[in-house]
Design a protein around this motif. Structure first.
Motif, short mmCIF file in Angstrom:
data_model
loop_
_atom_site.label_atom_id
_atom_site.label_comp_id
_atom_site.label_asym_id
_atom_site.label_seq_id
_atom_site.Cartn_x
_atom_site.Cartn_y
_atom_site.Cartn_z
N SER A 168 2.38 8.30 4.29
CA SER A 168 1.04 8.84 4.03
C SER A 168 0.00 7.96 4.73
O SER A 168 0.25 6.80 5.05
CB SER A 168 0.76 8.87 2.53
OG SER A 168 0.81 7.57 1.98
N ARG A 211 -4.17 6.58 4.99
CA ARG A 211 -5.38 6.30 4.22
C ARG A 211 -6.28 5.40 5.04
O ARG A 211 -5.86 4.82 6.05
CB ARG A 211 -5.03 5.64 2.88
CG ARG A 211 -4.40 4.27 3.00
CD ARG A 211 -3.76 3.83 1.70
NE ARG A 211 -2.62 4.70 1.37
CZ ARG A 211 -1.98 4.65 0.21
NH1 ARG A 211 -2.38 3.80 -0.74
NH2 ARG A 211 -0.95 5.43 -0.02
N GLU A 250 1.37 4.33 5.82
CA GLU A 250 2.33 3.65 4.95
C GLU A 250 3.48 3.06 5.75
O GLU A 250 3.99 1.98 5.45
CB GLU A 250 2.84 4.65 3.91
CG GLU A 250 3.71 4.07 2.84
CD GLU A 250 4.13 5.13 1.83
OE1 GLU A 250 4.38 4.76 0.68
OE2 GLU A 250 4.20 6.32 2.20
N CYS A 252 6.19 15.18 3.88
CA CYS A 252 5.26 15.23 2.76
C CYS A 252 4.55 16.57 2.78
O CYS A 252 4.57 17.29 3.79
CB CYS A 252 4.23 14.08 2.83
SG CYS A 252 3.11 14.20 4.25
N GLU A 274 -0.10 14.39 -1.25
CA GLU A 274 0.70 13.18 -1.07
C GLU A 274 0.69 12.70 0.38
O GLU A 274 1.00 11.54 0.65
CB GLU A 274 2.13 13.41 -1.53
CG GLU A 274 2.93 14.36 -0.67
CD GLU A 274 4.37 14.50 -1.13
OE1 GLU A 274 4.83 13.64 -1.89
OE2 GLU A 274 5.01 15.48 -0.72
N CYS A 275 0.31 13.58 1.33
CA CYS A 275 0.24 13.17 2.73
C CYS A 275 -0.97 12.28 3.01
O CYS A 275 -1.00 11.56 4.01
CB CYS A 275 0.16 14.39 3.65
SG CYS A 275 1.58 15.49 3.57
N GLY A 276 -1.99 12.36 2.13
CA GLY A 276 -3.22 11.64 2.36
C GLY A 276 -4.33 12.58 2.80
O GLY A 276 -4.23 13.80 2.67
N TRP A 308 -5.75 12.84 9.11
CA TRP A 308 -4.70 13.44 9.93
C TRP A 308 -5.30 14.13 11.14
O TRP A 308 -4.84 13.95 12.28
CB TRP A 308 -3.88 14.44 9.11
CG TRP A 308 -2.84 13.81 8.24
CD1 TRP A 308 -2.90 13.58 6.90
CD2 TRP A 308 -1.56 13.29 8.65
NE1 TRP A 308 -1.76 12.96 6.45
CE2 TRP A 308 -0.92 12.78 7.49
CE3 TRP A 308 -0.91 13.22 9.88
CZ2 TRP A 308 0.35 12.20 7.54
CZ3 TRP A 308 0.36 12.64 9.92
CH2 TRP A 308 0.97 12.13 8.77
N GLU A 359 -6.59 19.44 1.52
CA GLU A 359 -5.34 18.66 1.47
C GLU A 359 -4.16 19.47 0.94
O GLU A 359 -3.03 19.30 1.39
CB GLU A 359 -5.52 17.40 0.61
CG GLU A 359 -6.02 16.18 1.36
CD GLU A 359 -7.52 16.19 1.53
OE1 GLU A 359 -8.21 16.87 0.74
OE2 GLU A 359 -8.02 15.52 2.45
#
Length: 260
Positions: free
Chosen positions: A44, A46, A55, A99, A103-105, A110, A124
């Motif tokens: 993910s 952020r 991550e 994902c 939960e992917c962010g 993206w 999202e």
């Protein structure tokens, strides 16, 4: 002359793809870069201290193809995603990350900082991402991202990186990624495990953890390496009644299917 060169490059980019596009789609952007240092996101995303943080990621140096399609004729993005993914998993591959939804962010991250295409920004809950490595020759890393925007238009974006030199680093998915793909695609394809105790042990540990995430999950294992893997899973504590040994096909590797 410049316009002609741009069109030629776009056509060349599409020709490099290892998949055929979803029939109900149209290309909205494409690019071909001969030599880039490209991050393949495996977790993910952020923003931390005003900087993008994934991550987990791996950097790959080589040729990069990027294509974005708009899904047409009111087809959902899941159909396009599954059409392309189905072609990829028929090839020798290693699943790396998957994902969906929040939960992917952040979808804004993206679109604008990972994939560099503002067209891909949307709510999202309407996003999905998957990354895998194609283990044939030449080796390739492929990422898929789909999104349904607030205006209900849906897009599928694909990035395909061919390393100048094969990445020898051992890469494995998370147990939650395995479970997510097994549920959505109804099967997992593992690489050939025979005569590789270290690889077998790594996949056994991952599958044990995957099975623990869903205590009701039952699976069927097919392939020449399936009997040895079933024995390893039993020794690691997976109950025998949760596994069924199927066909010896394919002749190499293991295909795991969810039993409903």
């Amino acid at each position: 002359m410049l316009a002609s060169g741009t069109v030629a490059q776009a056509a060349q980019a599409l020709d490099q793809l290892v998949v055929s596009p979803f029939p109900h789609s149209r290309v909205t952007s494409e690019a071909l870069s001969a030599q880039v240092d490209h991050p393949v996101v495996l977790g993910s995303v952020r923003r931390i201290n005003n900087q993008l943080r994934a991550e987990r990621e791996i950097r790959v140096n080589g040729e990069l193809v990027q294509v974005t399609w708009e899904i047409t004729d009111e087809y959902p993005p899941e159909d396009a995603f599954r059409h392309v993914l189905g072609q990829l998993v028929e090839q020798p591959h290693t699943l790396l990350y998957a994902c969906d939804g929040r939960e992917c962010g952040s979808s804004s991250l993206w679109a604008n900082q990972v994939l560099h295409n503002a067209q891909l920004y949307g709510p999202e809950e309407g996003q999905r991402y998957l990354a895998l490595r194609l283990d044939s020759e030449p080796q390739r890393f492929v990422s898929l991202y789909s999104i349904t925007r607030g205006n209900r238009r849906s897009y599928l974006h694909m990035e395909q990186t061919t390393p100048t030199h094969a990445v020898e680093q051992a890469l494995y998915p998370t147990p939650s990624t395995l479970l997510k793909v097994l549920r959505s695609e109804e099967k997992l394809t593992l690489p050939a495990l025979a005569d590789n105790p270290e690889l077998t042990a790594s996949w056994t540990r991952l599958l044990v953890r995957m099975m623990r995430l869903d205590s009701l999950l039952r699976v069927q294992l097919d392939g020449a390496d399936a009997p040895a893997l079933v024995d390893a899973l039993k020794e690691a504590g997976v109950a025998a009644q949760r596994m069924t040994l199927g066909s010896p096909e394919p002749t190499a590797g293991v295909v795991i299917r969810q039993v409903r």
